[in-house]
Design a protein around this motif. Structure first.
Motif: not given
Lengths: 479, 216
Positions: B52, B58-60, B104, B106, B110, B182, B184, B197, B201-202
């Protein structure tokens, strides 16, 4: 009043396609339902005759409630702004471009070239910039007020917006409290004409997929006061919605229909601006890509469904994933702006957004303004009639002649688009003028606009300040 | 590469959950040690994580593989470990949630998936998590890391409240705190006294690994 240019020359979805999406959305609302984290919203739907599980907050909305609501929502919505001459009429695929969107966590400081947390002053400056840029017809934001008490962020932002532009404003006012303060601000501007001449619209967004948030309780006071409700649902392909456009469109549409039903039940005839968008999540970075082709295609979904329901639309354009106002930004902004216009979106917002909405940029707003001008020229098209076919003119000039001296040319000269900042001069002249790139020119334009004295309505500003002060006392208490 | 790792890896790479369950059961029937099976799953998952990062997956793929492995471990392997009185080795434990007032989900989910793929034991508290819930979860699960997500600029300050409450409960020096969402920024994380921080997500899994550096 400004009457926008008519876009919508491209038709992507067939009537059958739209009908299928519509039917799926109805099935979603009736069989799957929409969850509510707000007890007030759940109770409201229960009283209106929806099937509500009070414990879990799951609302199942029957088709007849939706159909009745659709009949009540007007197909034309006018947002007036402070200056009636700047009012925009949202109807029939007339297009208007808007500065920015909801608050951005960063602003690209055009003086230092660094990105940083924006302040209320940036918000005011950005608003003045948008007020001046001629192709931007309504104002949202490319900043955010992060230097004020967070509980009152939006109240402060509304003050910064309304005291710095006479153009129509669209902005968020999450929660019942903020909405009430914003309605008060509307009264300060319009007095008793607030309901008949709303100076702004309020952006409302459900949490996708299919969830009401406590913030959505603002719909109660907005609808009661007939403030236009502007929706911008954006389920993300493969993440908060199916990977397929059609499925994501059905989710997005269902979310729109839920708010529409709520608003029209509260106050029949509430102005409602439809926004069933779809956006792509980048499967490599987990970020939402504002500059992707699929993002531009969200406008197809939005326009197709809104035409079916005969509702005005809110869509996206003028935004990019690039971190700088560079070639990538130019390409992406042109792509999504042109797509939005050719789909006939009424409110095309996000002009000046970079980094997928994480960074606001004044320079980019200036460039997006110029791109909006080009797009407007394209949708204007051209007329074919006796006068424009100009047989007599061709005959008079004859083979080998030229048209430069003919009065017909002078008469029709205004149809030609004139570039403002984009370079059209000869390379020699360009070199003599200092070999300036577009970004340097955009930066100069920002400075030029911001150096102008602000045009202030002192009495109004005082009233708006009072509302903020009172809100501060109510929330934080006396200092 | 051991035969077991190879088999498990192949099953995981089909991205069909049933295949992995089937293969896991078969390996156990053939007498494989559950701890070894978990090890094989972790290796295979790590490989997907690496691919990845290189942009080959991919993320999925990552989320799907992560959720499948999580399910297989909790439903088919952990009960066996419990019986045998054994414990699986992880990179550390993370308690994660979206703060109160925010539904929120998602982004946080992730990140949770990324952390799991990176070898962490993840306790996901879900969304709209009150300050007290975070404190309770820290007391109960004794995590190495607490992760908080907020998407709305108006719920961002709850991240500070949780940190303050950790201090009041004398827990602050027992856990590392990471924040995301978002609105932050690195400056915000520093201002409220978070330890880490990540801009996306990665990066979150990498930051988490750095924070528990000495612990595994």
């Amino acid at each position: 009043m400004q009457v926008g240019l008519k876009g919508g020359q491209l038709q992507f979805l067939s009537k059958e396609d739209v009908e299928k999406i519509h039917q799926t959305s109805l099935k979603i609302l009736e069989k799957i339902g929409i969850a509510s984290a707000s007890k007030n919203i759940a109770s409201f739907f229960a009283e209106a005759g929806a099937e509500v599980d009070q414990k879990s907050g799951l609302i199942k909305i029957p088709e007849h409630l939706i159909n009745e609501a659709l009949k009540k929502a007007p197909s034309k919505v006018i947002i007036y702004g402070r200056d009636e001459e700047k009012a925009i009429s949202l109807e029939d695929k007339l297009i208007y471009f808007g500065l920015g969107g909801t608050p951005t966590p960063y602003i690209l400081d055009h003086e230092t070239d660094e990105w940083r947390r924006p302040t209320k002053k940036d918000m005011a400056d950005a608003t003045r910039l948008g007020d001046t840029l001629p192709e931007l017809d309504f104002i949202m934001s490319i900043a955010g007020a992060f230097d004020v008490p967070y509980q009152l962020e939006y109240v402060h932002e509304w003050e910064a917006l309304l005291s710095n532009t006479v153009k129509p404003v669209v902005y968020s006012a999450p929660g019942a409290f903020t909405a009430e303060k914003v309605v008060e601000m509307g009264r300060a501007i319009k007095g008793e004409r607030l309901e008949s001449e709303p100076p702004f619209g309020v952006y409302v967004e459900l949490v996708t997929p299919l969830m009401f948030h406590v913030a959505n309780e603002n719909v109660f006071s907005l609808a009661k006061n007939r403030i236009p409700i502007v929706i911008g649902q954006m389920p993300q392909l493969g993440a908060t919605a199916p990977m397929t456009f059609a499925g994501a469109a059905a989710v997005s549409n269902a979310e729109n229909l839920a708010v529409l039903t709520m608003a029209e039940l509260i106050n029949p005839g509430t102005p409602f601006v439809f926004g069933a968008y779809v956006g792509p999540l980048d499967m490599r970075t987990a970020r939402l890509n504002y500059g992707a082709p699929e993002f531009a295609m969200g406008n197809i979904v939005d326009a197709g469904l809104a035409e079916f329901y005969k509702l005005p639309t809110f869509g996206f354009g003028g935004c990019s994933d690039s971190k700088l106002p560079d070639a990538q930004a130019g390409a992406e902004v042109m792509m999504n702006s042109l797509m939005a216009a050719l789909c006939g979106i009424n409110l095309i917002h996000d002009c000046g957004y970079l980094a997928g909405g994480s960074i606001g940029s004044m320079e980019m707003a200036v460039i997006a303004n110029e791109i909006a001008g080009m797009v407007k020229r394209i949708v204007k098209g051209f007329t074919v009639d006796e006068e424009t076919l100009a047989f007599d003119v061709i005959s008079k000039v004859g083979p080998g002649g030229h048209f430069l001296a003919h009065p017909h040319t002078l008469k029709h000269l205004p149809t030609l688009h004139l570039a403002d900042l984009f370079s059209k001069e000869s390379e020699v002249k360009w070199a003599k003028m200092g070999k300036k790139g577009l970004r340097a020119k955009a930066r100069e334009r920002v400075d030029e606009i911001l150096s102008q004295p602000a045009v202030e309505d002192k009495a109004l500003n005082e009233k708006l300040r009072e509302i903020v002060k009172k809100a501060e006392q109510e929330i934080i208490g006396e200092k | 590469m051991s035969e077991l790792i190879k088999t498990i890896r192949e099953a995981l790479l089909t991205f069909e959950p049933e295949k992995l369950v089937e293969t896991t059961k078969k390996s156990l029937d053939e007498g494989c040690d559950p701890l070894e099976v978990i090890n094989a799953l972790t290796v295979a998952l790590g490989e997907i994580g690496n691919k990845f990062e290189k942009g080959e997956f991919f993320l999925v793929h990552l989320v799907m593989a992560g959720e499948t492995v999580k399910k297989v471990i909790s439903e088919h392997l952990e009960p066996l470990l419990k019986k045998a009185g054994a414990e699986r080795k992880t990179a550390g434990r993370v308690v994660i949630g979206t703060v109160a007032g925010d539904i929120h989900d998602i982004g946080k989910s992730i990140v949770a998936s990324m952390l799991f793929s990176a070898g962490f034991d993840v306790v996901d508290l879900g969304k709209d998590v009150p300050v007290e819930e975070f404190i309770k979860a820290v007391k109960e699960n004794k995590p190495h890391i607490v992760g908080m997500s907020a998407l709305l600029s108006t719920t961002l300050p709850v991240q500070r409240e949780v940190i303050e409450s950790l201090k009041e409960n004398n827990l602050r020096d027992k856990v590392k705190v990471i924040v995301g969402g978002a609105p932050v920024t690195a400056e915000w994380a520093e201002e409220i006294g978070a330890d880490g921080y990540a801009e996306d997500a990665v990066q979150a899994a990498r930051v988490a690994k750095q924070l528990v550096g000495g612990k595994d």
